[in-house]
Design a protein around this motif. Structure first.
Motif, PDB file in Angstrom:
ATOM      1  N   MET A   1      91.439 125.842 -37.180  1.00  0.00           N
ATOM      2  CA  MET A   1      90.565 125.891 -36.033  1.00  0.00           C
ATOM      3  C   MET A   1      89.747 127.181 -36.078  1.00  0.00           C
ATOM      4  SD  MET A   1      91.482 125.942 -31.965  1.00  0.00           S
ATOM      5  CE  MET A   1      92.023 124.253 -31.913  1.00  0.00           C
ATOM      6  N   THR A   2      88.466 127.087 -35.744  1.00  0.00           N
ATOM      7  CA  THR A   2      87.577 128.230 -35.750  1.00  0.00           C
ATOM      8  C   THR A   2      87.761 129.038 -34.476  1.00  0.00           C
ATOM      9  OG1 THR A   2      85.956 126.975 -37.015  1.00  0.00           O
ATOM     10  CG2 THR A   2      85.169 128.933 -35.903  1.00  0.00           C
ATOM     11  N   GLU A   3      87.820 130.352 -34.624  1.00  0.00           N
ATOM     12  CA  GLU A   3      87.934 131.233 -33.473  1.00  0.00           C
ATOM     13  C   GLU A   3      86.584 131.323 -32.776  1.00  0.00           C
ATOM     14  OE1 GLU A   3      88.814 135.920 -32.724  1.00  0.00           O
ATOM     15  OE2 GLU A   3      89.842 134.922 -34.354  1.00  0.00           O
ATOM     16  N   ARG A   4      86.578 131.209 -31.455  1.00  0.00           N
ATOM     17  CA  ARG A   4      85.339 131.287 -30.684  1.00  0.00           C
ATOM     18  C   ARG A   4      85.166 132.692 -30.119  1.00  0.00           C
ATOM     19  NH1 ARG A   4      82.228 126.515 -30.218  1.00  0.00           N
ATOM     20  NH2 ARG A   4      80.978 128.108 -29.217  1.00  0.00           N
ATOM     21  N   ILE A   5      83.933 133.175 -30.108  1.00  0.00           N
ATOM     22  CA  ILE A   5      83.597 134.462 -29.541  1.00  0.00           C
ATOM     23  C   ILE A   5      82.505 134.223 -28.509  1.00  0.00           C
ATOM     24  CG2 ILE A   5      82.655 136.766 -29.994  1.00  0.00           C
ATOM     25  CD1 ILE A   5      83.761 136.522 -32.826  1.00  0.00           C
ATOM     26  N   TYR A   6      82.633 134.901 -27.363  1.00  0.00           N
ATOM     27  CA  TYR A   6      81.677 134.733 -26.275  1.00  0.00           C
ATOM     28  C   TYR A   6      81.122 136.084 -25.852  1.00  0.00           C
ATOM     29  CZ  TYR A   6      83.794 130.126 -25.806  1.00  0.00           C
ATOM     30  OH  TYR A   6      84.241 128.855 -26.054  1.00  0.00           O
ATOM     31  N   THR A   7      79.906 136.064 -25.317  1.00  0.00           N
ATOM     32  CA  THR A   7      79.334 137.234 -24.668  1.00  0.00           C
ATOM     33  C   THR A   7      79.173 136.911 -23.198  1.00  0.00           C
ATOM     34  OG1 THR A   7      77.062 136.527 -25.078  1.00  0.00           O
ATOM     35  CG2 THR A   7      78.069 137.972 -26.720  1.00  0.00           C
TER      36      THR A   7
ATOM     37  N   ALA B   1      78.314 134.528 -16.622  1.00  0.00           N
ATOM     38  CA  ALA B   1      78.443 133.310 -17.422  1.00  0.00           C
ATOM     39  C   ALA B   1      78.868 133.700 -18.837  1.00  0.00           C
ATOM     40  CB  ALA B   1      77.114 132.567 -17.478  1.00  0.00           C
ATOM     41  N   LEU B   2      79.684 132.866 -19.460  1.00  0.00           N
ATOM     42  CA  LEU B   2      80.100 133.114 -20.842  1.00  0.00           C
ATOM     43  C   LEU B   2      79.216 132.299 -21.777  1.00  0.00           C
ATOM     44  CD1 LEU B   2      83.973 133.052 -20.518  1.00  0.00           C
ATOM     45  CD2 LEU B   2      82.462 135.030 -20.653  1.00  0.00           C
ATOM     46  N   ASP B   3      78.595 133.006 -22.723  1.00  0.00           N
ATOM     47  CA  ASP B   3      77.710 132.364 -23.684  1.00  0.00           C
ATOM     48  C   ASP B   3      78.366 132.380 -25.058  1.00  0.00           C
ATOM     49  OD1 ASP B   3      75.691 132.104 -21.708  1.00  0.00           O
ATOM     50  OD2 ASP B   3      75.038 134.158 -22.088  1.00  0.00           O
ATOM     51  N   PRO B   4      78.599 131.211 -25.663  1.00  0.00           N
ATOM     52  CA  PRO B   4      79.245 131.193 -26.976  1.00  0.00           C
ATOM     53  C   PRO B   4      78.300 131.687 -28.072  1.00  0.00           C
ATOM     54  CG  PRO B   4      78.577 128.987 -26.356  1.00  0.00           C
ATOM     55  CD  PRO B   4      78.282 129.869 -25.180  1.00  0.00           C
ATOM     56  N   LEU B   5      78.871 132.396 -29.041  1.00  0.00           N
ATOM     57  CA  LEU B   5      78.116 132.814 -30.217  1.00  0.00           C
ATOM     58  C   LEU B   5      78.405 131.824 -31.337  1.00  0.00           C
ATOM     59  CD1 LEU B   5      78.823 136.651 -30.195  1.00  0.00           C
ATOM     60  CD2 LEU B   5      76.802 135.458 -29.356  1.00  0.00           C
ATOM     61  N   GLU B   6      77.391 131.523 -32.115  1.00  0.00           N
ATOM     62  CA  GLU B   6      77.572 130.597 -33.227  1.00  0.00           C
ATOM     63  C   GLU B   6      77.603 131.372 -34.536  1.00  0.00           C
ATOM     64  OE1 GLU B   6      75.151 127.126 -33.356  1.00  0.00           O
ATOM     65  OE2 GLU B   6      75.075 126.997 -31.164  1.00  0.00           O
ATOM     66  N   GLU B   7      78.580 131.060 -35.352  1.00  0.00           N
ATOM     67  CA  GLU B   7      78.699 131.697 -36.660  1.00  0.00           C
ATOM     68  C   GLU B   7      77.640 131.129 -37.593  1.00  0.00           C
ATOM     69  OE1 GLU B   7      81.991 132.146 -40.231  1.00  0.00           O
ATOM     70  OE2 GLU B   7      82.615 131.440 -38.261  1.00  0.00           O
ATOM     71  N   ARG B   8      76.980 132.032 -38.324  1.00  0.00           N
ATOM     72  CA  ARG B   8      76.013 131.584 -39.321  1.00  0.00           C
ATOM     73  C   ARG B   8      76.010 132.587 -40.469  1.00  0.00           C
ATOM     74  NH1 ARG B   8      71.216 134.548 -38.666  1.00  0.00           N
ATOM     75  NH2 ARG B   8      71.085 135.563 -36.656  1.00  0.00           N
ATOM     76  N   PRO B   9      75.757 132.124 -41.656  1.00  0.00           N
ATOM     77  CA  PRO B   9      75.791 133.031 -42.808  1.00  0.00           C
ATOM     78  C   PRO B   9      74.568 133.950 -42.811  1.00  0.00           C
ATOM     79  CG  PRO B   9      75.099 130.845 -43.491  1.00  0.00           C
ATOM     80  CD  PRO B   9      75.477 130.749 -42.035  1.00  0.00           C
ATOM     81  N   PHE B  10      74.686 135.079 -43.507  1.00  0.00           N
ATOM     82  CA  PHE B  10      73.558 135.972 -43.684  1.00  0.00           C
ATOM     83  C   PHE B  10      72.574 135.322 -44.647  1.00  0.00           C
ATOM     84  CE2 PHE B  10      76.813 138.795 -42.163  1.00  0.00           C
ATOM     85  CZ  PHE B  10      76.109 139.592 -41.274  1.00  0.00           C
TER      86      PHE B  10
END
Length: 44
Positions: free
Chosen positions: A1-7, A13-22
C-alpha cells in the motif's frame, strides 16, 4: 500500500499530494544540493 501525504490547505482542509517521478536526474540532484536535509532520513 502506498503511503499518503497531505498538506493543510485553506480552512484546515487536507489536500493530498501525488507522487510523481522527477523529469531528469539533474532536477533531483539540484533539489538535493539546495536542500541536503532531505537525505538525513529522519522521520517525524
Amino acid at each position: 500500500m502506498t503511503e499518503r501525504i497531505y498538506t493543510r490547505g485553506e480552512g484546515d482542509a487536507l489536500d493530498p499530494l501525488e507522487e510523481r517521478p522527477f523529469s531528469t536526474e539533474d532536477e533531483l540532484q539540484a533539489l538535493i544540493a539546495q536542500h541536503p536535509e532531505l537525505l538525513d532520513g529522519e522521520q517525524r
